[in-house]
Design an enzyme around this catalytic site. Structure first.
Site, PDB file in Angstrom:
ATOM      1  N   ASP A  95       0.863  -1.170   0.000  1.00 52.50           N
ATOM      2  CA  ASP A  95       0.000   0.000   0.000  1.00 52.50           C
ATOM      3  C   ASP A  95       0.907   1.230   0.000  1.00 52.50           C
ATOM      4  OD1 ASP A  95      -1.987   1.848   0.311  1.00 52.50           O
ATOM      5  OD2 ASP A  95      -2.497   1.302   2.363  1.00 52.50           O
ATOM      6  N   ASP A 149      -2.264   7.982  -3.399  1.00 46.08           N
ATOM      7  CA  ASP A 149      -3.588   8.556  -3.602  1.00 46.08           C
ATOM      8  C   ASP A 149      -4.086   9.158  -2.301  1.00 46.08           C
ATOM      9  OD1 ASP A 149      -3.909   6.110  -2.233  1.00 46.08           O
ATOM     10  OD2 ASP A 149      -5.971   5.925  -2.919  1.00 46.08           O
ATOM     11  N   ASP A 274      -7.706  -7.595   0.555  1.00 52.46           N
ATOM     12  CA  ASP A 274      -6.912  -7.614   1.786  1.00 52.46           C
ATOM     13  C   ASP A 274      -7.735  -6.983   2.885  1.00 52.46           C
ATOM     14  OD1 ASP A 274      -5.466  -4.795   2.835  1.00 52.46           O
ATOM     15  OD2 ASP A 274      -6.400  -4.707   0.854  1.00 52.46           O
TER      16      ASP A 274
END
Length: 379
Positions: A95, A149, A274
């Site tokens: 991530d 993001d 996930d």
């Protein structure tokens, strides 16, 4: 069969559920798949051998924000990347830290350049930009890297959601430029997934999905869901996005969720999932079974000497009874937390494995409709 990054093997005749294979230099991933979360270089409370040999985790996650803070990219680079540092030989996905933009609002400041965090460990300032995040993920050594993001809150109004999405797109352009202009590290191929944002607004999700589809990257993530919006809105946004994203690329729904959320996502065409729920809930005494959810802290299990899940999805020692594990939890013995974490991860991986099997057999929809009410009941 031409072996690219993703092979779509079969699509269910009665839904959008898919079975496929993601190919990485650290091994193949059979989809649909659940990916255990190893935020700081370990799946909390679970040894690597259990992940590999007992529950057969095909891929795990690491978190860019947390790994950057400790052990830090200098140590990871010296080790030869996260794979060598933790002794994991299978794929890793990272991530980008975008979720921390959402979850750490009290210790971060955001502008067009990026996000400044105050470390939750020692208060020192650190600046994440699209460029620096790509460099950090390269050094971590992820097989699959997420673009940087902003994870927009699920309750955001449309004006904010649109501004957030547009900022994410500008950051994505910078991520791609940096990723494409820098080499893979450690001698294996690394892949970049853009993230579709847009909150719960269908037109924003459509615009984002179309824009990202046209970039023709190796795979795509769906972000900004399960962050406060109603569940039905989450399902609706998945449908909107997956109607647009290319069929021949994997789709990853970030941070979701319960077993029934995952089956609903699979039915709508998601390939990868996930969530911290299996291990976090396990550490709090809650487990998932084929017959529903159990809270082993409850007194009703005090003298229940049956297995954790008599249906056979537990990959821990079958001599561990509900009464015994309940005793461990109340005695605050670490073994109890480990047993329940492993059980829940085994259950999640069993569930997506069964989903794949039923997709290939052609009866996924009927199987899913039959098992979902059982999974959701409280035992």
């Amino acid at each position: 069969m031409n072996k690219g990054f993703f092979d779509l093997i079969h699509t269910d005749a009665h839904s959008c559920a898919r079975a496929g294979v993601v190919h990485t230099d650290h091994g193949d991933i059979q989809t649909p798949i659940f990916m255990p979360v190893g935020t700081v270089g370990t799946v909390k409370g679970v040894q690597r051998t259990f992940l590999e040999e007992d529950i057969n985790a095909q891929i795990i996650l690491g978190n860019t924000y947390h790994l950057y803070l400790r052990p830090g990219t200098e140590i990871l680079h010296k080790a030869g990347g996260l794979h060598r540092f933790e002794g994991w030989t299978r794929p890793i996905l990272t991530d980008s830290g975008g979720f921390q933009v959402f979850s750490l609002t009290d210790i971060r400041k955001m502008n067009e350049e990026g996000v400044q965090f105050s470390s939750h460990i020692d208060g020192r300032k650190l600046m994440f930009t699209p460029e620096s995040v790509m460099d950090i993920e390269r050094e971590i050594g992820a097989d699959i890297m997420m673009a940087f993001d902003e994870c927009c809150p699920g309750t955001a109004d449309r004006t904010y959601a649109q501004k957030s999405m547009e900022r994410t797109h500008r950051w994505l352009d910078r991520c791609i430029q940096r990723f494409d202009s820098t080499p893979d590290l450690y001698g294996y191929k690394q892949h970049l997934f853009p993230i579709v944002q847009g909150c719960v607004y269908p037109d924003l999700r459509q615009d984002a999905a179309k824009r990202l589809r046209d970039l023709d990257r190796d795979g795509y993530a769906i972000g900004g869901l399960a962050v406060g919006e109603p569940t039905e809105d989450m399902y609706a946004m998945i449908e909107v996005v997956n109607d647009i994203l290319p069929q021949n690329k994997p789709r990853y729904l970030m941070g979701v969720g319960t077993p029934w959320n995952i089956l609903e996502g699979i039915e709508r065409g998601v390939d990868m999932f996930d969530c911290v729920m299996p291990t976090r809930n396990g550490r709090n005494g809650m487990i998932f079974t084929q017959n529903g959810v159990m809270n082993l802290r409850n007194k009703k299990w005090e003298d229940d000497f049956t297995e954790l899940d008599p249906c056979g999805t537990s990959f821990v020692d079958h001599h561990y009874t509900r009464a015994y594990v309940r005793h461990l939890i109340h005695a605050q013995e670490m073994l109890g937390l480990e047993i329940l974490s492993i059980h829940n991860l085994a259950f999640y991986l069993w569930l997506v494995g069964e989903a794949r099997r039923h997709i290939l057999a052609g009866d996924f929809k009927s199987w899913k409709d039959n098992i979902t009410p059982r999974l959701m009941q409280r035992m």
